[in-house]
Design a protein around this motif. Structure first.
Motif, PDB file in Angstrom:
ATOM      1  N   ASP A  89       0.866  -1.171   0.000  1.00  0.00           N
ATOM      2  CA  ASP A  89       0.000   0.000   0.000  1.00  0.00           C
ATOM      3  C   ASP A  89       0.906   1.225   0.000  1.00  0.00           C
ATOM      4  OD1 ASP A  89      -1.728   2.098   0.411  1.00  0.00           O
ATOM      5  OD2 ASP A  89      -2.568   1.325   2.275  1.00  0.00           O
ATOM      6  N   GLN A  90       0.945   1.922  -1.108  1.00  0.00           N
ATOM      7  CA  GLN A  90       1.801   3.103  -1.264  1.00  0.00           C
ATOM      8  C   GLN A  90       1.008   4.402  -1.146  1.00  0.00           C
ATOM      9  OE1 GLN A  90       5.509   2.692  -3.376  1.00  0.00           O
ATOM     10  NE2 GLN A  90       5.195   2.145  -1.258  1.00  0.00           N
ATOM     11  N   SER A  91      -0.236   4.307  -0.722  1.00  0.00           N
ATOM     12  CA  SER A  91      -1.125   5.470  -0.745  1.00  0.00           C
ATOM     13  C   SER A  91      -0.581   6.663   0.038  1.00  0.00           C
ATOM     14  CB  SER A  91      -2.516   5.101  -0.231  1.00  0.00           C
ATOM     15  OG  SER A  91      -2.454   4.641   1.104  1.00  0.00           O
ATOM     16  N   LYS A  92       0.201   6.426   1.049  1.00  0.00           N
ATOM     17  CA  LYS A  92       0.761   7.524   1.854  1.00  0.00           C
ATOM     18  C   LYS A  92       2.268   7.655   1.655  1.00  0.00           C
ATOM     19  CE  LYS A  92      -3.169   8.530   3.713  1.00  0.00           C
ATOM     20  NZ  LYS A  92      -3.914   9.638   3.198  1.00  0.00           N
ATOM     21  N   ALA A  93       2.792   7.044   0.593  1.00  0.00           N
ATOM     22  CA  ALA A  93       4.233   7.089   0.338  1.00  0.00           C
ATOM     23  C   ALA A  93       4.698   8.526   0.140  1.00  0.00           C
ATOM     24  CB  ALA A  93       4.575   6.247  -0.882  1.00  0.00           C
ATOM     25  N   GLY A  98       9.286  14.746   1.756  1.00  0.00           N
ATOM     26  CA  GLY A  98       7.994  14.722   2.421  1.00  0.00           C
ATOM     27  C   GLY A  98       6.796  14.867   1.512  1.00  0.00           C
ATOM     28  N   VAL A  99       7.011  14.874   0.207  1.00  0.00           N
ATOM     29  CA  VAL A  99       5.910  15.002  -0.750  1.00  0.00           C
ATOM     30  C   VAL A  99       5.240  13.641  -0.917  1.00  0.00           C
ATOM     31  CG1 VAL A  99       5.314  15.529  -3.148  1.00  0.00           C
ATOM     32  CG2 VAL A  99       7.066  16.879  -1.973  1.00  0.00           C
ATOM     33  N   GLU A 100       3.909  13.612  -0.773  1.00  0.00           N
ATOM     34  CA  GLU A 100       3.156  12.366  -0.975  1.00  0.00           C
ATOM     35  C   GLU A 100       2.987  12.140  -2.478  1.00  0.00           C
ATOM     36  OE1 GLU A 100      -0.462  12.557   1.357  1.00  0.00           O
ATOM     37  OE2 GLU A 100       0.614  11.816   3.114  1.00  0.00           O
ATOM     38  N   TYR A 101       4.004  11.535  -3.069  1.00  0.00           N
ATOM     39  CA  TYR A 101       4.019  11.392  -4.524  1.00  0.00           C
ATOM     40  C   TYR A 101       2.937  10.461  -5.051  1.00  0.00           C
ATOM     41  CZ  TYR A 101       6.692   7.050  -3.905  1.00  0.00           C
ATOM     42  OH  TYR A 101       7.106   5.797  -3.546  1.00  0.00           O
ATOM     43  N   MET A 102       2.540   9.470  -4.286  1.00  0.00           N
ATOM     44  CA  MET A 102       1.478   8.584  -4.773  1.00  0.00           C
ATOM     45  C   MET A 102       0.151   9.329  -4.829  1.00  0.00           C
ATOM     46  SD  MET A 102       0.646   5.700  -6.103  1.00  0.00           S
ATOM     47  CE  MET A 102       2.009   4.613  -5.780  1.00  0.00           C
ATOM     48  N   GLN A 103      -0.094  10.198  -3.884  1.00  0.00           N
ATOM     49  CA  GLN A 103      -1.314  11.002  -3.927  1.00  0.00           C
ATOM     50  C   GLN A 103      -1.315  11.923  -5.142  1.00  0.00           C
ATOM     51  OE1 GLN A 103      -4.168  10.732  -2.095  1.00  0.00           O
ATOM     52  NE2 GLN A 103      -3.143   8.890  -1.356  1.00  0.00           N
ATOM     53  N   GLU A 104      -0.141  12.470  -5.486  1.00  0.00           N
ATOM     54  CA  GLU A 104      -0.040  13.293  -6.688  1.00  0.00           C
ATOM     55  C   GLU A 104      -0.315  12.445  -7.935  1.00  0.00           C
ATOM     56  OE1 GLU A 104       3.705  15.352  -6.781  1.00  0.00           O
ATOM     57  OE2 GLU A 104       3.108  16.726  -5.179  1.00  0.00           O
ATOM     58  N   ARG A 105       0.213  11.221  -7.942  1.00  0.00           N
ATOM     59  CA  ARG A 105       0.003  10.309  -9.075  1.00  0.00           C
ATOM     60  C   ARG A 105      -1.481   9.980  -9.226  1.00  0.00           C
ATOM     61  NH1 ARG A 105       3.760   5.346  -8.667  1.00  0.00           N
ATOM     62  NH2 ARG A 105       5.224   7.003  -9.131  1.00  0.00           N
ATOM     63  N   ILE A 106      -2.138   9.687  -8.120  1.00  0.00           N
ATOM     64  CA  ILE A 106      -3.563   9.346  -8.148  1.00  0.00           C
ATOM     65  C   ILE A 106      -4.388  10.536  -8.630  1.00  0.00           C
ATOM     66  CG2 ILE A 106      -5.536   8.787  -6.676  1.00  0.00           C
ATOM     67  CD1 ILE A 106      -3.510   7.066  -4.986  1.00  0.00           C
ATOM     68  N   GLY A 113      -6.011  11.473 -16.571  1.00  0.00           N
ATOM     69  CA  GLY A 113      -5.908  10.149 -17.185  1.00  0.00           C
ATOM     70  C   GLY A 113      -4.524   9.760 -17.649  1.00  0.00           C
ATOM     71  N   LYS A 114      -3.645  10.748 -17.804  1.00  0.00           N
ATOM     72  CA  LYS A 114      -2.269  10.481 -18.178  1.00  0.00           C
ATOM     73  C   LYS A 114      -1.445  11.744 -18.001  1.00  0.00           C
ATOM     74  CE  LYS A 114      -2.896  11.313 -23.130  1.00  0.00           C
ATOM     75  NZ  LYS A 114      -2.762  10.730 -24.459  1.00  0.00           N
ATOM     76  N   GLY A 115      -0.122  11.563 -17.967  1.00  0.00           N
ATOM     77  CA  GLY A 115       0.757  12.715 -17.851  1.00  0.00           C
ATOM     78  C   GLY A 115       1.981  12.407 -17.015  1.00  0.00           C
ATOM     79  N   TRP A 116       2.757  13.434 -16.787  1.00  0.00           N
ATOM     80  CA  TRP A 116       4.022  13.333 -16.054  1.00  0.00           C
ATOM     81  C   TRP A 116       3.885  13.972 -14.673  1.00  0.00           C
ATOM     82  CZ3 TRP A 116       8.425  10.900 -17.600  1.00  0.00           C
ATOM     83  CH2 TRP A 116       8.490  10.508 -18.945  1.00  0.00           C
ATOM     84  N   HIS A 117       4.605  13.394 -13.700  1.00  0.00           N
ATOM     85  CA  HIS A 117       4.736  14.055 -12.399  1.00  0.00           C
ATOM     86  C   HIS A 117       6.144  13.790 -11.877  1.00  0.00           C
ATOM     87  CE1 HIS A 117       4.190  10.664  -9.391  1.00  0.00           C
ATOM     88  NE2 HIS A 117       3.860  10.077 -10.509  1.00  0.00           N
TER      89      HIS A 117
END
Length: 151
Positions: A89-93, A98-106, A113-117
């Motif tokens: 579970d990476q939801s809070k990774a 300290g940036v929650e990158y998985m939340q940004e991805r979601i 629907g697509k893109g870069w982060h």
């Protein structure tokens, strides 16, 4: 005396040791599209197995460019770096800053629907915190992605 053909063919450029090149953004996008095409042709389960398989076909640059698959709530379903990441579970990774990158991805997946982060990630090759950019694309409710280190 006949010249040695092998010596003539071994020009300095050709005889240099092969050096791994950094993957490009275009290669990352193409790999994600290739993984989605594989999933469409063989099914999600088969694609996840192929992505996670250490010698799988969906790995490039000697395995440095690989695919990951996340659910829309941040769980890893497949990961090119190995089975040890599957099911996590990476939801809070968070990245090292300290940036929650998985939340940004979601958020990117749900809104565009697509893109870069971008985020920071410990590069296993250099042992340093580096900027990584991941291209993601949603297919059939899953986030397929591949990342590159920015230089």
């Amino acid at each position: 005396m006949r010249p040695n053909l092998a010596a003539l063919l071994c020009l300095p450029v050709m005889c240099m040791p092969m050096v791994a090149q950094n993957a490009t953004p275009a290669e990352a996008e193409a790999l994600v599209k290739e993984a989605i095409a594989y999933a469409k042709a063989h099914g999600k389960d088969a694609a996840c197995k192929e992505i996670t398989r250490p010698d799988g076909s969906l790995r490039k640059h000697g395995g440095e460019l690989y695919v990951f698959v996340n659910t829309m709530d941040g769980k890893n379903l497949a990961h090119g770096m190995g089975a040890r990441f599957v099911g996590a579970d990476q939801s809070k990774a968070k990245d090292p800053d300290g940036v929650e990158y998985m939340q940004e991805r979601i958020k990117l997946a749900k809104t565009k629907g697509k893109g870069w982060h971008e985020y920071k990630y410990l590069n296993p090759k250099t042992g340093k915190k580096e900027t990584k950019a991941s291209y993601i694309e949603v297919w059939d409710g899953l986030i397929f992605g591949a990342g590159i280190y920015k230089k």
